[in-house]
Write an enzyme that holds these catalytic residues in place. Structure first.
Site, PDB file in Angstrom:
ATOM      1  CD  GLU A 287      -3.324   4.509  -0.544  1.00 17.43           C
ATOM      2  OE1 GLU A 287      -2.280   4.941  -0.030  1.00 17.43           O
ATOM      3  OE2 GLU A 287      -3.608   3.301  -0.567  1.00 17.43           O
TER       4      GLU A 287
ATOM      5  CE1 TYR B 279       2.204   4.029  -1.619  1.00 20.85           C
ATOM      6  CE2 TYR B 279       0.755   5.797  -0.857  1.00 20.85           C
ATOM      7  CZ  TYR B 279       1.062   4.453  -0.950  1.00 20.85           C
ATOM      8  OH  TYR B 279       0.207   3.534  -0.415  1.00 20.85           O
TER       9      TYR B 279
ATOM     10  CG  ASP C 103       4.516   2.561   1.595  1.00 22.19           C
ATOM     11  OD1 ASP C 103       5.242   1.606   1.254  1.00 22.19           O
ATOM     12  OD2 ASP C 103       3.596   2.445   2.422  1.00 22.19           O
TER      13      ASP C 103
END
Ligand code: SF4
Length: 367
Positions: A41, A124, A142
């Site tokens: 991520e 996020y 996102d």
């Protein structure tokens, strides 16, 4: 914009079914290790999936656990990050790893509130790690997801801020409440990355029957096109001091451009350049909010050198944390035979190009 439970249930079902049938086979989707998912991520923020895959694989081989990462030499991590850009991500990741390794259980916390407290965990990333690694029903919006949701619910206005931003997060939160929140979030991410792009392929969309933007003919205007960032120009003179084997690199000072990384010595515009050096052209490098223009000067390695300069063999450049701007200067100003063929980012015209790509072409474009 709230959807009724009658609307939500079929939407969720369609998204999950589509994701399970169509998701790209990405290496971080084959693991349930929270650490590996977290690293993916971080790397995917503003960076294309294809770029991230080899970096993620090498990174996990070298630092397979959060404890290994916490004990890593930041220089080595910086070198492994070279070419990915956005180096602040790597620094925050190291700080977070140290905090996690100092916990009694030495494990990445599963509680969203605890995740959100770690360096580099914005809304996020917290939602992505909590849902994908720990199955917590937390939204992860996102740039791709906000485009999908804005179209689904015909949310007009700038989804990056204000009421439209709140509306997409509210809708994402409604949607993620239920079974398989990690898959649900990834379904939205995947849909935005592969189908509901800026020019969407609505025929292939699993939720087209529910899409209000499509019903109302608003796809072209939702979300509204974003103005390109205005970039200030920053001018540098870059000194490429070398012999046949080595080049001079200097650490970038704290608080300045590329701080924490190594570059050929850089002089701000207007500072006098030693007369013994020869001009070797110019390089332009685009960052999100800056355009860097570098005048390249080459010359031999001087006998008198700053105490913090180091001589780096060309074939060891890969082991040093060098930003893509510096790689570009080296590639443009030095004879090609001196440089190793596999310098990070060498084939990319501008590594921070990712910042300019349409949102659908990046892995994650966090908000
Ligand atoms: Fe996006 Fe088209 Fe699907 Fe609507 S129907 S969500 S615009 S791909």
């Amino acid at each position: 914009m709230a959807l009724s439970s009658e609307e939500l249930a079929p939407l969720r079902a369609a998204l999950l079914e589509w994701y399970r049938a169509h998701a790209r086979d990405l290496p971080w989707r084959r693991t349930s290790d929270p650490y590996a998912i977290w690293i993916s991520e971080v790397m995917l923020q503003q960076t294309r999936v294809e770029t991230v895959i080899p970096y993620w694989q090498r990174f996990l081989e070298r630092w397979p656990t959060v404890e290994a990462l916490a004990a890593a030499d930041p220089e080595d991590v910086g070198a492994a990050w070279s070419g990915l850009g956005y180096y602040r991500r790597a620094r925050s990741m190291l700080e977070a790893a140290a905090r996690i390794a100092a916990r009694p259980d030495r494990a990445i916390p599963s509680e969203p509130e605890e995740l959100a407290d770690l360096p580099g965990f914005g809304r996020y990333t917290t939602g992505a790690v909590a849902s994908i690694a720990f199955d917590r029903p937390v939204a992860a919006v996102d740039g791709n997801v906000s485009r999908v949701l804005a179209r689904l619910a015909a949310i007009e206005g700038d989804v990056q801020k204000g009421a439209a931003n709140r509306a997409v997060w509210d809708l994402a939160t409604q949607l993620v409440m239920g079974e398989a929140p990690g898959d649900l979030n990834q379904a939205l991410i995947e849909l935005g990355a592969t189908v509901c792009a800026r020019r969407p392929d609505c025929g292939a969309c699993p939720v087209k029957a529910s899409c209000r933007a499509r019903q109302r003919g608003l796809i072209e205007v939702i979300p509204p096109a974003r103005a390109r960032p205005t970039r200030k120009t920053e001018r540098w003179t870059v000194l490429l001091l070398h012999d046949e084997r080595r080049v001079v690199l200097a650490p970038r000072p704290e608080g300045e451009r590329f701080s924490g990384l190594w570059c050929p010595p850089m002089l701000p515009d207007g500072e006098r350049t030693p007369r013994s050096l020869s001009p070797k052209g110019q390089v332009t490098h685009i960052l999100t909010h800056r355009e860097l223009k570098a005048d390249l000067m080459t010359g031999p390695i001087p006998k008198k050198r700053a105490a913090n300069w180091k001589l780096v063999a060309f074939d060891e450049l890969n082991a040093v944390a060098v930003p893509s701007f510096a790689i570009k200067c080296l590639a443009a100003g030095l004879p090609a035979h001196l440089l190793p063929p596999k310098l990070p980012g060498r084939k990319q015209p501008s590594l921070n190009r990712q910042a300019e790509l349409p949102l659908n072409e990046t892995g994650r474009s966090s908000q």
